[in-house]
Enzyme design. Structure first.
Site, PDB file in Angstrom:
ATOM      1  N   SER A 138       0.850  -1.192   0.000  1.00 42.59           N
ATOM      2  CA  SER A 138       0.000   0.000   0.000  1.00 42.59           C
ATOM      3  C   SER A 138       0.879   1.234   0.000  1.00 42.59           C
ATOM      4  CB  SER A 138      -0.913   0.020   1.227  1.00 42.59           C
ATOM      5  OG  SER A 138      -1.596   1.263   1.330  1.00 42.59           O
ATOM      6  N   TYR A 151      -2.457  -0.103  10.206  1.00 43.50           N
ATOM      7  CA  TYR A 151      -2.452  -0.606   8.830  1.00 43.50           C
ATOM      8  C   TYR A 151      -1.159  -0.225   8.120  1.00 43.50           C
ATOM      9  CZ  TYR A 151      -4.058  -1.190   3.973  1.00 43.50           C
ATOM     10  OH  TYR A 151      -4.191  -1.549   2.658  1.00 43.50           O
TER      11      TYR A 151
END
Length: 261
Positions: A138, A151
């Site tokens: 990501s 995250y």
């Protein structure tokens, strides 16, 4: 038919980017094992055809990963491509509001799942002469996003795991790369269920240099390249597919600071 004769495993293939990759890989000639925890993997496998198989897999469970590898070997004879895509974001909130339970689950899926996929995937690939692994990280693993501490830490780990594994297995003809998606529309599950593509009027995304959402098909295109023989001399790379967000982040921050002053 860039993947003709090859077999692939794609985790998290029940929706979004994983589904798009499964569809694209099948169109390019690959036999695909579609895995997911949602139950949608069987429907996706049936839809794309071509000998595709659906399998329920929780990537955080070691026994599930071992069964996934065994199923692919039994069905296809070998594993040429592994896409470690399964993941989820968890809640967006300041770090002090996160719980240990949330930390454990987010890391179990987003980083432990990738570790297990690589661990058992490379064992199979070394036995059959090599392969290609693509991890889905990501942009939050490269730059900070407010409210994404847990995250972001997991996805940052995916980036580093990718680079280290690439060194471990380069001599075994196994390439390990990662894609770092930015704001991808079909990653927003609540919206994508109703709107597979951004509805007119909200396509633009302020803060993204290209000023729009990314599409799952654009992640599939990048994964296809890295998984194919066209990327035969590429390993250990982190490829942002983010509309320029990562390279433009520092410039936008400086611009905002000037406006604040």
């Amino acid at each position: 038919m860039r993947l003709e004769g090859k077999s692939a495993i794609i985790t998290g293939a029940g929706s979004g980017m994983g589904k798009a990759m499964a569809e694209r890989f099948a169109l390019e000639g690959a036999r695909v094992l579609c895995t997911d925890i949602s139950g949608a993997q069987d429907e996706v496998a049936h839809m794309i055809g071509g000998g595709a198989i659906g399998l329920h897999v929780d990537v955080a469970e070691e026994a599930d990963i071992q069964a996934m590898i065994a199923t692919a070997r039994d069905a296809f004879g070998r594993i040429d491509i592994l896409i470690n895509n399964a993941g989820f974001g968890g809640g967006i909130m300041p770090l002090h509001e996160q719980t240990s339970k949330s930390w454990d689950r987010i890391h179990a899926v987003n980083i432990k799942g990738v570790f297990l996929g690589i661990k058992y995937g490379v064992i199979s690939m070394m036995e059959t002469g090599g392969g290609a692994i693509v991890n889905i990280g990501s942009a939050t693993g490269m730059v900070g996003w407010k409210g994404h501490s847990v995250y972001g830490a997991a996805k940052g780990g995916v980036s580093q795991l990718t680079k280290c594994a690439a060194l471990d297995y380069a001599a075994h003809n196994i390439r390990v790369n990662a894609i770092l998606p930015g704001s991808i529309w079909t990653g927003l599950v609540a919206m994508s269920k109703e709107h597979p593509e951004p509805p007119p009027g909200i396509f633009r995304v302020p803060g993204i240099p290209m000023d729009r959402w990314g599409l799952s098909s654009e992640i599939a295109n990048a994964a296809l390249f890295l998984a194919s023989d066209e990327a035969s001399y590429i390993t250990g790379t982190l490829l942002p597919v983010d509309g320029g967000y990562c390279i433009g982040f520092s410039g936008m921050a400086a611009e905002q600071k000037e406006q604040d002053l």
